[in-house]
Design a protein around this motif. Structure first.
Motif, PDB file in Angstrom:
ATOM      1  N   ILE A  86      28.820  30.777 -38.562  1.00  9.72           N
ATOM      2  CA  ILE A  86      28.984  29.693 -37.604  1.00  9.72           C
ATOM      3  C   ILE A  86      29.570  30.291 -36.327  1.00  9.72           C
ATOM      4  O   ILE A  86      30.617  30.937 -36.373  1.00  9.72           O
ATOM      5  CB  ILE A  86      29.922  28.592 -38.121  1.00  9.72           C
ATOM      6  N   MET A  87      28.898  30.095 -35.217  1.00 12.81           N
ATOM      7  CA  MET A  87      29.401  30.563 -33.927  1.00 12.81           C
ATOM      8  C   MET A  87      29.953  29.368 -33.163  1.00 12.81           C
ATOM      9  O   MET A  87      29.246  28.385 -32.932  1.00 12.81           O
ATOM     10  CB  MET A  87      28.285  31.227 -33.119  1.00 12.81           C
ATOM     11  N   THR A  88      31.222  29.458 -32.800  1.00 10.62           N
ATOM     12  CA  THR A  88      31.864  28.372 -32.063  1.00 10.62           C
ATOM     13  C   THR A  88      32.258  28.863 -30.676  1.00 10.62           C
ATOM     14  O   THR A  88      32.996  29.844 -30.541  1.00 10.62           O
ATOM     15  CB  THR A  88      33.121  27.869 -32.796  1.00 10.62           C
ATOM     16  N   VAL A  89      31.759  28.177 -29.656  1.00  8.85           N
ATOM     17  CA  VAL A  89      32.099  28.503 -28.270  1.00  8.85           C
ATOM     18  C   VAL A  89      33.226  27.573 -27.844  1.00  8.85           C
ATOM     19  O   VAL A  89      33.075  26.347 -27.861  1.00  8.85           O
ATOM     20  CB  VAL A  89      30.883  28.330 -27.340  1.00  8.85           C
ATOM     21  N   HIS A  90      34.369  28.153 -27.496  1.00  8.92           N
ATOM     22  CA  HIS A  90      35.531  27.386 -27.060  1.00  8.92           C
ATOM     23  C   HIS A  90      35.508  27.283 -25.538  1.00  8.92           C
ATOM     24  O   HIS A  90      35.607  28.298 -24.841  1.00  8.92           O
ATOM     25  CB  HIS A  90      36.816  28.059 -27.523  1.00  8.92           C
ATOM     26  N   VAL A  91      35.386  26.062 -25.031  1.00 10.73           N
ATOM     27  CA  VAL A  91      35.247  25.837 -23.589  1.00 10.73           C
ATOM     28  C   VAL A  91      36.392  24.945 -23.106  1.00 10.73           C
ATOM     29  O   VAL A  91      36.365  23.722 -23.315  1.00 10.73           O
ATOM     30  CB  VAL A  91      33.896  25.180 -23.255  1.00 10.73           C
ATOM     31  N   PRO A  92      37.411  25.514 -22.462  1.00  9.55           N
ATOM     32  CA  PRO A  92      38.539  24.699 -21.995  1.00  9.55           C
ATOM     33  C   PRO A  92      38.170  23.881 -20.770  1.00  9.55           C
ATOM     34  O   PRO A  92      37.310  24.276 -19.975  1.00  9.55           O
ATOM     35  CB  PRO A  92      39.608  25.749 -21.656  1.00  9.55           C
ATOM     36  N   THR A  93      38.790  22.732 -20.621  1.00  7.61           N
ATOM     37  CA  THR A  93      38.627  21.956 -19.391  1.00  7.61           C
ATOM     38  C   THR A  93      39.329  22.684 -18.245  1.00  7.61           C
ATOM     39  O   THR A  93      40.308  23.406 -18.464  1.00  7.61           O
ATOM     40  CB  THR A  93      39.210  20.547 -19.548  1.00  7.61           C
ATOM     41  N   SER A 126      39.656  30.933 -20.128  1.00  2.00           N
ATOM     42  CA  SER A 126      38.472  31.705 -20.477  1.00  2.00           C
ATOM     43  C   SER A 126      37.643  30.992 -21.539  1.00  2.00           C
ATOM     44  O   SER A 126      38.182  30.356 -22.447  1.00  2.00           O
ATOM     45  CB  SER A 126      38.882  33.084 -21.018  1.00  2.00           C
ATOM     46  N   ILE A 127      36.324  31.100 -21.399  1.00  2.00           N
ATOM     47  CA  ILE A 127      35.414  30.642 -22.441  1.00  2.00           C
ATOM     48  C   ILE A 127      35.344  31.751 -23.489  1.00  2.00           C
ATOM     49  O   ILE A 127      35.063  32.894 -23.167  1.00  2.00           O
ATOM     50  CB  ILE A 127      34.015  30.352 -21.865  1.00  2.00           C
ATOM     51  N   THR A 128      35.632  31.408 -24.730  1.00  2.00           N
ATOM     52  CA  THR A 128      35.651  32.426 -25.791  1.00  2.00           C
ATOM     53  C   THR A 128      34.693  32.045 -26.909  1.00  2.00           C
ATOM     54  O   THR A 128      34.371  30.863 -27.105  1.00  2.00           O
ATOM     55  CB  THR A 128      37.067  32.603 -26.367  1.00  2.00           C
ATOM     56  N   VAL A 129      34.241  33.053 -27.651  1.00  2.00           N
ATOM     57  CA  VAL A 129      33.307  32.853 -28.741  1.00  2.00           C
ATOM     58  C   VAL A 129      33.952  33.320 -30.038  1.00  2.00           C
ATOM     59  O   VAL A 129      34.490  34.428 -30.107  1.00  2.00           O
ATOM     60  CB  VAL A 129      31.996  33.631 -28.497  1.00  2.00           C
ATOM     61  N   HIS A 130      33.898  32.492 -31.052  1.00  5.06           N
ATOM     62  CA  HIS A 130      34.476  32.818 -32.352  1.00  5.06           C
ATOM     63  C   HIS A 130      33.383  32.762 -33.406  1.00  5.06           C
ATOM     64  O   HIS A 130      32.628  31.791 -33.476  1.00  5.06           O
ATOM     65  CB  HIS A 130      35.584  31.828 -32.713  1.00  5.06           C
ATOM     66  N   ILE A 131      33.307  33.790 -34.222  1.00  2.00           N
ATOM     67  CA  ILE A 131      32.333  33.846 -35.309  1.00  2.00           C
ATOM     68  C   ILE A 131      33.063  33.721 -36.636  1.00  2.00           C
ATOM     69  O   ILE A 131      34.056  34.407 -36.870  1.00  2.00           O
ATOM     70  CB  ILE A 131      31.548  35.181 -35.295  1.00  2.00           C
ATOM     71  N   SER A 132      32.577  32.845 -37.490  1.00  2.51           N
ATOM     72  CA  SER A 132      33.185  32.721 -38.813  1.00  2.51           C
ATOM     73  C   SER A 132      32.081  32.590 -39.849  1.00  2.51           C
ATOM     74  O   SER A 132      31.012  32.031 -39.583  1.00  2.51           O
ATOM     75  CB  SER A 132      34.110  31.501 -38.885  1.00  2.51           C
ATOM     76  N   GLU A 133      32.334  33.129 -41.041  1.00  5.69           N
ATOM     77  CA  GLU A 133      31.422  32.932 -42.152  1.00  5.69           C
ATOM     78  C   GLU A 133      31.712  31.574 -42.762  1.00  5.69           C
ATOM     79  O   GLU A 133      32.838  31.079 -42.694  1.00  5.69           O
ATOM     80  CB  GLU A 133      31.607  34.031 -43.196  1.00  5.69           C
ATOM     81  N   SER A 134      30.718  30.982 -43.357  1.00  2.00           N
ATOM     82  CA  SER A 134      30.903  29.650 -43.919  1.00  2.00           C
ATOM     83  C   SER A 134      32.020  29.631 -44.948  1.00  2.00           C
ATOM     84  O   SER A 134      32.773  28.671 -45.058  1.00  2.00           O
ATOM     85  CB  SER A 134      29.604  29.144 -44.547  1.00  2.00           C
ATOM     86  N   SER A 135      32.164  30.713 -45.711  1.00  2.00           N
ATOM     87  CA  SER A 135      33.213  30.765 -46.727  1.00  2.00           C
ATOM     88  C   SER A 135      34.598  30.893 -46.114  1.00  2.00           C
ATOM     89  O   SER A 135      35.595  30.562 -46.733  1.00  2.00           O
ATOM     90  CB  SER A 135      32.978  31.956 -47.665  1.00  2.00           C
ATOM     91  N   ASP A 136      34.650  31.363 -44.830  1.00  2.00           N
ATOM     92  CA  ASP A 136      35.929  31.498 -44.151  1.00  2.00           C
ATOM     93  C   ASP A 136      36.286  30.254 -43.370  1.00  2.00           C
ATOM     94  O   ASP A 136      37.356  30.151 -42.792  1.00  2.00           O
ATOM     95  CB  ASP A 136      35.894  32.684 -43.175  1.00  2.00           C
ATOM     96  N   ASP A 137      35.379  29.287 -43.320  1.00  2.00           N
ATOM     97  CA  ASP A 137      35.558  28.113 -42.485  1.00  2.00           C
ATOM     98  C   ASP A 137      35.795  26.870 -43.328  1.00  2.00           C
ATOM     99  O   ASP A 137      35.346  25.791 -43.013  1.00  2.00           O
ATOM    100  CB  ASP A 137      34.305  27.914 -41.630  1.00  2.00           C
ATOM    101  N   GLU A 138      36.535  27.038 -44.425  1.00  2.00           N
ATOM    102  CA  GLU A 138      36.663  25.978 -45.409  1.00  2.00           C
ATOM    103  C   GLU A 138      37.273  24.715 -44.834  1.00  2.00           C
ATOM    104  O   GLU A 138      36.959  23.611 -45.270  1.00  2.00           O
ATOM    105  CB  GLU A 138      37.499  26.464 -46.588  1.00  2.00           C
ATOM    106  N   ASP A 139      38.146  24.852 -43.835  1.00  2.00           N
ATOM    107  CA  ASP A 139      38.783  23.679 -43.267  1.00  2.00           C
ATOM    108  C   ASP A 139      37.835  22.894 -42.374  1.00  2.00           C
ATOM    109  O   ASP A 139      38.163  21.797 -41.944  1.00  2.00           O
ATOM    110  CB  ASP A 139      40.016  24.082 -42.449  1.00  2.00           C
TER     111      ASP A 139
END
Length: 219
Positions: A86-93, A126-139
Protein backbone atom coordinates in the motif's frame (compact mmCIF):
# COMPACT_ATOMS: atom_id res chain seq x y z
CA UNK A 1 -2.28 25.15 -13.24
CA UNK A 2 -2.18 27.59 -10.35
CA UNK A 3 1.08 29.25 -9.36
CA UNK A 4 0.84 27.57 -5.99
CA UNK A 5 0.93 24.17 -7.67
CA UNK A 6 3.26 21.66 -6.07
CA UNK A 7 3.41 18.16 -7.48
CA UNK A 8 4.80 14.88 -6.27
CA UNK A 9 8.24 15.83 -7.53
CA UNK A 10 8.94 17.46 -4.18
CA UNK A 11 11.53 15.60 -2.11
CA UNK A 12 9.69 12.70 -0.60
CA UNK A 13 10.49 10.39 2.24
CA UNK A 14 9.75 6.74 1.56
CA UNK A 15 9.12 4.68 4.69
CA UNK A 16 8.89 1.02 4.50
CA UNK A 17 -17.27 4.84 21.86
CA UNK A 18 -16.95 7.57 24.16
CA UNK A 19 -18.19 7.01 27.74
CA UNK A 20 -20.87 9.33 29.04
CA UNK A 21 -19.64 11.73 31.65
CA UNK A 22 -21.22 11.30 35.08
CA UNK A 23 -24.18 13.54 35.74
CA UNK A 24 -23.38 16.76 37.56
CA UNK A 25 -24.83 16.86 41.09
CA UNK A 26 -27.76 19.24 41.42
CA UNK A 27 -26.80 22.68 42.74
CA UNK A 28 -28.04 23.58 46.12
CA UNK A 29 -30.27 26.62 46.29
CA UNK A 30 -28.16 29.75 46.41
CA UNK A 31 -24.97 27.93 45.47
CA UNK A 32 -22.82 29.26 42.61
CA UNK A 33 -22.16 27.12 39.53
CA UNK A 34 -18.53 26.14 38.94
CA UNK A 35 -18.09 27.50 35.39
CA UNK A 36 -14.46 26.40 35.21
CA UNK A 37 -15.25 22.69 35.49
CA UNK A 38 -18.15 23.04 33.06
CA UNK A 39 -16.07 24.82 30.43
CA UNK A 40 -13.34 22.19 30.68
CA UNK A 41 -15.86 19.44 30.09
CA UNK A 42 -17.33 21.21 27.07
CA UNK A 43 -13.86 21.82 25.62
CA UNK A 44 -13.05 18.14 25.93
CA UNK A 45 -16.23 17.20 24.08
CA UNK A 46 -15.52 19.63 21.23
CA UNK A 47 -11.97 18.37 20.91
CA UNK A 48 -13.17 14.83 20.22
CA UNK A 49 -15.66 15.94 17.55
CA UNK A 50 -14.41 16.48 14.00
CA UNK A 51 -16.30 18.71 11.56
CA UNK A 52 -18.14 16.87 8.79
CA UNK A 53 -16.19 16.57 5.54
CA UNK A 54 -17.61 17.48 2.14
CA UNK A 55 -17.12 14.76 -0.49
CA UNK A 56 -14.36 15.37 -3.03
CA UNK A 57 -14.99 16.26 -6.65
CA UNK A 58 -13.94 13.40 -8.96
CA UNK A 59 -13.70 12.96 -12.72
CA UNK A 60 -12.36 10.66 -15.44
CA UNK A 61 -10.58 11.37 -18.72
CA UNK A 62 -9.78 9.34 -21.82
CA UNK A 63 -6.41 11.12 -22.20
CA UNK A 64 -4.51 8.14 -20.84
CA UNK A 65 -1.56 8.25 -23.24
CA UNK A 66 -1.15 12.02 -22.84
CA UNK A 67 -0.98 11.87 -19.05
CA UNK A 68 1.47 8.98 -19.06
CA UNK A 69 3.73 10.71 -21.59
CA UNK A 70 3.75 13.88 -19.50
CA UNK A 71 4.41 12.17 -16.18
CA UNK A 72 7.28 10.10 -17.60
CA UNK A 73 9.21 13.38 -17.84
CA UNK A 74 8.55 14.34 -14.21
CA UNK A 75 10.63 13.04 -11.33
CA UNK A 76 9.02 10.49 -8.99
CA UNK A 77 5.72 10.56 -10.91
CA UNK A 78 6.03 6.99 -12.22
CA UNK A 79 6.40 4.36 -9.51
CA UNK A 80 5.91 0.64 -8.99
CA UNK A 81 3.44 -0.40 -6.30
CA UNK A 82 4.55 -3.95 -5.55
CA UNK A 83 2.19 -6.85 -4.94
CA UNK A 84 0.86 -6.79 -1.41
CA UNK A 85 1.90 -3.18 -0.82
CA UNK A 86 0.00 0.00 0.00
CA UNK A 87 1.49 3.34 -1.03
CA UNK A 88 0.23 6.30 0.96
CA UNK A 89 0.98 9.86 -0.15
CA UNK A 90 0.87 12.28 2.78
CA UNK A 91 -0.16 15.75 1.58
CA UNK A 92 -0.26 18.49 4.26
CA UNK A 93 -2.48 21.52 3.89
CA UNK A 94 -0.63 24.78 3.18
CA UNK A 95 -1.78 28.38 3.81
CA UNK A 96 -1.03 29.54 0.24
CA UNK A 97 -3.54 27.11 -1.33
CA UNK A 98 -7.18 26.18 -0.84
CA UNK A 99 -7.45 22.66 -2.20
CA UNK A 100 -5.53 19.54 -3.17
CA UNK A 101 -5.83 17.93 -6.62
CA UNK A 102 -4.76 14.53 -7.97
CA UNK A 103 -4.57 12.53 -11.19
CA UNK A 104 -3.47 8.94 -11.72
CA UNK A 105 -3.43 6.02 -14.13
CA UNK A 106 -1.86 2.55 -14.32
CA UNK A 107 -0.51 0.14 -16.92
CA UNK A 108 -2.47 -3.00 -17.71
CA UNK A 109 -4.35 -3.55 -14.44
CA UNK A 110 -6.49 -1.73 -11.89
CA UNK A 111 -5.44 -0.46 -8.45
CA UNK A 112 -7.21 0.38 -5.20
CA UNK A 113 -7.64 4.08 -4.41
CA UNK A 114 -8.92 5.96 -1.39
CA UNK A 115 -8.48 9.24 0.51
CA UNK A 116 -8.50 10.05 4.21
CA UNK A 117 -7.92 13.26 6.16
CA UNK A 118 -5.83 13.42 9.33
CA UNK A 119 -6.84 16.34 11.56
CA UNK A 120 -3.60 16.18 13.55
CA UNK A 121 -1.56 19.44 13.52
CA UNK A 122 0.71 19.76 10.49
CA UNK A 123 4.38 19.29 11.38
CA UNK A 124 5.91 19.40 7.89
CA UNK A 125 5.18 21.13 4.59
CA UNK A 126 6.69 18.34 2.50
CA UNK A 127 4.67 15.81 0.54
CA UNK A 128 5.94 12.39 1.62
CA UNK A 129 5.37 8.85 0.40
CA UNK A 130 5.06 5.87 2.74
CA UNK A 131 5.11 2.25 1.61
CA UNK A 132 3.69 -0.49 3.79
CA UNK A 133 2.99 -4.17 3.29
CA UNK A 134 -0.55 -5.25 3.96
CA UNK A 135 0.63 -7.38 6.88
CA UNK A 136 2.34 -4.32 8.38
CA UNK A 137 -0.75 -2.15 8.02
CA UNK A 138 -2.99 -4.06 10.41
CA UNK A 139 -4.39 -0.92 12.01
CA UNK A 140 -5.59 0.30 8.63
CA UNK A 141 -7.03 -2.82 7.04
CA UNK A 142 -10.13 -4.95 6.91
CA UNK A 143 -11.09 -7.57 4.36
CA UNK A 144 -13.80 -6.94 1.81
CA UNK A 145 -16.72 -9.32 1.73
CA UNK A 146 -16.57 -9.59 -2.07
CA UNK A 147 -15.88 -13.19 -3.17
CA UNK A 148 -12.89 -14.20 -5.23
CA UNK A 149 -13.71 -13.97 -8.95
CA UNK A 150 -13.48 -16.78 -11.45
CA UNK A 151 -9.86 -17.51 -12.19
CA UNK A 152 -8.62 -14.02 -11.30
CA UNK A 153 -6.30 -14.01 -8.31
CA UNK A 154 -6.76 -10.25 -8.02
CA UNK A 155 -10.50 -10.32 -7.40
CA UNK A 156 -9.86 -10.88 -3.73
CA UNK A 157 -9.38 -7.40 -2.30
CA UNK A 158 -8.95 -5.37 0.81
CA UNK A 159 -9.99 -1.92 1.83
CA UNK A 160 -8.41 0.34 4.41
CA UNK A 161 -9.95 1.95 7.43
CA UNK A 162 -8.31 3.96 10.15
CA UNK A 163 -8.57 3.30 13.86
CA UNK A 164 -6.90 6.64 14.53
CA UNK A 165 -9.65 8.87 15.92
CA UNK A 166 -8.10 11.91 14.22
CA UNK A 167 -8.48 10.38 10.76
CA UNK A 168 -11.70 10.82 8.78
CA UNK A 169 -12.69 9.04 5.58
CA UNK A 170 -13.17 11.04 2.38
CA UNK A 171 -13.22 8.17 -0.11
CA UNK A 172 -13.03 4.53 1.00
CA UNK A 173 -10.52 2.38 -0.86
CA UNK A 174 -12.08 0.78 -3.93
CA UNK A 175 -10.44 -0.83 -6.92
CA UNK A 176 -10.50 1.56 -9.87
CA UNK A 177 -10.11 0.90 -13.60
CA UNK A 178 -7.15 3.26 -13.79
CA UNK A 179 -5.68 1.24 -16.67
CA UNK A 180 -8.63 2.23 -18.86
CA UNK A 181 -8.90 5.95 -18.14
CA UNK A 182 -7.31 8.76 -16.14
CA UNK A 183 -8.93 9.27 -12.74
CA UNK A 184 -8.68 12.57 -10.96
CA UNK A 185 -10.28 14.83 -8.42
CA UNK A 186 -9.91 17.65 -5.94
CA UNK A 187 -10.94 18.56 -2.41
CA UNK A 188 -11.14 21.91 -0.68
CA UNK A 189 -9.24 22.08 2.60
CA UNK A 190 -11.63 21.56 5.53
CA UNK A 191 -9.01 23.00 7.88
CA UNK A 192 -5.47 22.22 8.95
CA UNK A 193 -4.41 18.63 8.53
CA UNK A 194 -2.87 16.07 6.19
CA UNK A 195 -4.46 14.17 3.32
CA UNK A 196 -3.67 10.46 3.15
CA UNK A 197 -3.99 9.41 -0.50
CA UNK A 198 -3.78 5.62 -0.75
CA UNK A 199 -2.85 3.49 -3.74
CA UNK A 200 -3.63 -0.03 -2.60
CA UNK A 201 -2.18 -3.13 -4.26
CA UNK A 202 -2.49 -5.30 -1.15
CA UNK A 203 -5.06 -7.56 -2.83
CA UNK A 204 -2.67 -8.58 -5.61
CA UNK A 205 -0.91 -11.91 -5.13
CA UNK A 206 1.29 -11.76 -8.22
CA UNK A 207 1.09 -8.46 -10.07
CA UNK A 208 3.10 -5.34 -9.41
CA UNK A 209 1.40 -2.18 -10.69
CA UNK A 210 3.05 0.66 -12.62
CA UNK A 211 1.43 3.84 -11.32
CA UNK A 212 1.50 7.28 -12.97
CA UNK A 213 0.35 9.99 -10.58
CA UNK A 214 0.65 13.60 -9.59
CA UNK A 215 -0.62 15.52 -6.59
CA UNK A 216 -0.71 19.30 -6.54
CA UNK A 217 -2.26 22.31 -4.83
CA UNK A 218 -4.65 24.87 -6.25
CA UNK A 219 -6.02 28.19 -5.02
Amino acid sequence: MDESTADSSQPSEVLRDNEESPAEPALREGAEENNTAGSCQVSGEIKTQMPPLQPPTTWTSAALKELKAKLRTEKDSVVTVYRGDIMTVHVPTVPEAKKVCWEYATDGYDIGFGIYFDWSPVTTRSITVHISESSDDEDEEEELEAPVGNGDVEKGSKTTSNSNSNVAELLPVYRQDSHMSVLGGSHEFPGEGTYLIKFDNSYSLWRNKTLYYRVYYSA
